[in-house]
Design a protein around this motif. Structure first.
Motif, short mmCIF file in Angstrom:
data_model
loop_
_atom_site.label_atom_id
_atom_site.label_comp_id
_atom_site.label_asym_id
_atom_site.label_seq_id
_atom_site.Cartn_x
_atom_site.Cartn_y
_atom_site.Cartn_z
N ALA A 1 -2.07 35.64 1.82
CA ALA A 1 -3.28 35.50 1.01
C ALA A 1 -3.47 34.08 0.49
O ALA A 1 -4.58 33.71 0.08
CB ALA A 1 -3.23 36.48 -0.17
N ASN A 2 -2.42 33.27 0.49
CA ASN A 2 -2.53 31.89 0.01
C ASN A 2 -3.03 30.92 1.06
O ASN A 2 -3.31 29.76 0.76
CB ASN A 2 -1.16 31.40 -0.50
CG ASN A 2 -0.75 32.07 -1.78
OD1 ASN A 2 -1.56 32.30 -2.66
ND2 ASN A 2 0.54 32.38 -1.90
N SER A 3 -3.15 31.37 2.30
CA SER A 3 -3.56 30.47 3.37
C SER A 3 -5.03 30.06 3.20
O SER A 3 -5.88 30.90 2.91
CB SER A 3 -3.38 31.14 4.73
OG SER A 3 -3.91 30.31 5.76
N PRO A 4 -5.33 28.78 3.41
CA PRO A 4 -6.74 28.35 3.39
C PRO A 4 -7.46 28.63 4.70
O PRO A 4 -8.64 28.30 4.84
CB PRO A 4 -6.63 26.84 3.14
CG PRO A 4 -5.33 26.46 3.77
CD PRO A 4 -4.41 27.64 3.58
N TYR A 5 -6.75 29.23 5.67
CA TYR A 5 -7.32 29.46 7.00
C TYR A 5 -7.59 30.96 7.18
O TYR A 5 -6.68 31.78 7.11
CB TYR A 5 -6.37 28.94 8.08
CG TYR A 5 -5.94 27.51 7.81
CD1 TYR A 5 -6.84 26.46 7.93
CD2 TYR A 5 -4.65 27.23 7.36
CE1 TYR A 5 -6.47 25.15 7.64
CE2 TYR A 5 -4.26 25.93 7.08
CZ TYR A 5 -5.18 24.90 7.21
OH TYR A 5 -4.79 23.60 6.91
N SER A 6 -8.85 31.29 7.42
CA SER A 6 -9.26 32.69 7.54
C SER A 6 -9.61 33.04 8.98
O SER A 6 -10.20 32.23 9.70
CB SER A 6 -10.48 32.96 6.65
OG SER A 6 -10.16 32.79 5.29
N THR A 7 -9.25 34.25 9.38
CA THR A 7 -9.58 34.75 10.71
C THR A 7 -10.43 36.00 10.57
O THR A 7 -10.42 36.68 9.54
CB THR A 7 -8.30 35.10 11.50
OG1 THR A 7 -7.66 36.22 10.86
CG2 THR A 7 -7.33 33.92 11.52
N SER A 8 -11.16 36.34 11.62
CA SER A 8 -12.05 37.50 11.55
C SER A 8 -11.29 38.81 11.63
O SER A 8 -11.71 39.81 11.06
CB SER A 8 -13.08 37.43 12.67
OG SER A 8 -12.44 37.40 13.94
N GLY A 9 -10.15 38.82 12.32
CA GLY A 9 -9.41 40.07 12.50
C GLY A 9 -8.20 40.25 11.63
O GLY A 9 -7.85 41.37 11.25
N SER A 10 -7.53 39.16 11.29
CA SER A 10 -6.27 39.25 10.56
C SER A 10 -6.37 38.74 9.14
O SER A 10 -5.37 38.72 8.40
CB SER A 10 -5.18 38.45 11.30
OG SER A 10 -5.05 38.87 12.64
N GLY A 11 -7.54 38.30 8.72
CA GLY A 11 -7.70 37.75 7.38
C GLY A 11 -7.05 36.39 7.26
O GLY A 11 -6.93 35.64 8.22
N LYS A 12 -6.62 36.06 6.06
CA LYS A 12 -5.97 34.77 5.83
C LYS A 12 -4.59 34.77 6.45
O LYS A 12 -3.81 35.73 6.29
CB LYS A 12 -5.88 34.49 4.33
CG LYS A 12 -7.23 34.22 3.66
CD LYS A 12 -7.06 33.97 2.18
CE LYS A 12 -8.37 33.55 1.53
NZ LYS A 12 -8.80 32.20 1.96
#
Length: 333
Positions: free
Chosen positions: A166-177
């Motif tokens: 949840a702390n990642s600044p990188y978001s994906t459409s399927g796996s979230g952050k």
């Protein structure tokens, strides 16, 4: 496809080109087949649960390094031959500014003003503009997420290379952050891409170093004949995990590589890991981390010879031997 190098054949590998813009919102579209991500998934027989991420040199496309990518896949590695923002020649752009090297590589790697994790540094370059979505790390996590949700591929195989956070600044459409799962990732690159590979490996959290770093004719960043300061800074990934190769006479394209290998992670820290051995003279028993390729031609030809496709479609035995060694030496991979 069945891959062959010299008179040797290797296992089947599935390959596909992926439009970067299709992997995540905000990622720029490319308009050439050659500039798409090149992805290789090895057959289950002999497959390693290790991913090689490859970054090409200035102005290159993944198609310029397809031979190396296919060879790595033939050894059982998953491979992402990544298209990323590499239009600027870092050495020419930053030759008079030490801070430029740090910020240009940092922004390209992680995104403008983006801290990889809470409390970590961020970077802001006046020479380029790479937002979080188009940074190397964002493109990696979005491409892996895309592959992990592609019904035509082994989705579980690709999913292992992502870590939800949840702390990642990188978001994906399927796996979230999410972050790349660096414990299963070899990050490699040639020329500018090799410098970026080293920069990323050095600037990760200490708790999540890269599995291995393979540098081809890189990094060459220098100020006043010495190593750029980021090279001599602390490294989250230990020097023992860095491996590299350059050609004998790369001229200005690689004149500081040997010095920088010695100083990676701190002045002189490379130490024994930086002992260079001519490819024709080395043996597995030597376990050197640094190879020197016997090469001929112009300095640029020699510089490209360590990783880029041969323009005549040849696969020199010494180069293939070196690639295998740099990916597998010490038995950990």
């Amino acid at each position: 496809m069945l891959l062959g190098f010299g008179n040797r054949a290797f296992a089947a590998v599935d390959s596909l080109y992926v439009q970067p813009a299709d992997t995540g919102a905000g990622i720029s579209r490319v308009y050439s087949q050659n500039a798409k991500h090149y992805v290789l998934q090895p057959d289950k027989a002999g497959r390693k649960n290790v991913l090689v991420i490859f970054l090409g040199g200035s102005g290159s496309t993944p198609s310029d390094y397809s031979t190396f990518a296919e060879y790595a896949a033939s050894l059982g590695y998953g491979v992402l031959d990544l298209q990323y923002p590499n239009g600027l020649a870092v050495g020419t752009t930053c030759m008079l500014s030490d801070a430029c090297f740090t910020n240009l590589r940092g922004e390209t790697s992680f995104g403008a003003r983006v801290a990889y994790a809470p409390g970590m540094a961020s970077f802001n370059s006046t020479a380029t503009l790479v937002d979080a979505d188009n940074s190397i790390v964002s493109r990696v996590v979005n491409l892996i997420d895309y592959l992990a949700h592609n019904a035509s591929l082994d989705r579980a195989y690709w999913a292992q290379f992502l870590t939800a956070n949840a702390n990642s600044p990188y978001s994906t459409s399927g796996s979230g952050k999410a972050y790349p799962n660096w414990s299963k990732i070899v990050i490699a690159g040639h020329s500018q891409g090799g410098g970026d590979a080293a920069f990323i490996a050095m600037h990760l959290p200490a708790s999540t170093p890269a599995r291995r770093v393979v540098l081809f004719s890189a990094p060459n960043d220098s100020i006043g004949g010495g190593s750029a300061s980021w090279i001599a800074g602390p490294s989250a990934t230990p020097p023992a995990k860095f491996w590299g190769m350059h050609a004998q006479d790369e001229g200005t394209y690689g004149q500081y590589v040997s010095l920088n290998w010695l100083n990676l992670g701190g002045l002189g820290v490379g130490g024994p890991n930086s002992l260079e051995i001519l490819l024709g003279d080395f043996g597995i028993a030597a376990l050197t981390h640094r190879l020197v390729l016997n090469s001929a031609g112009s300095s640029l030809t020699q510089h490209d010879s360590t990783a880029a496709n041969d323009p005549y479609g040849r696969y020199p035995e010494d180069r293939v031997k070196a690639w295998a060694y740099l990916l597998t030496a010490n038995g950990s991979d």
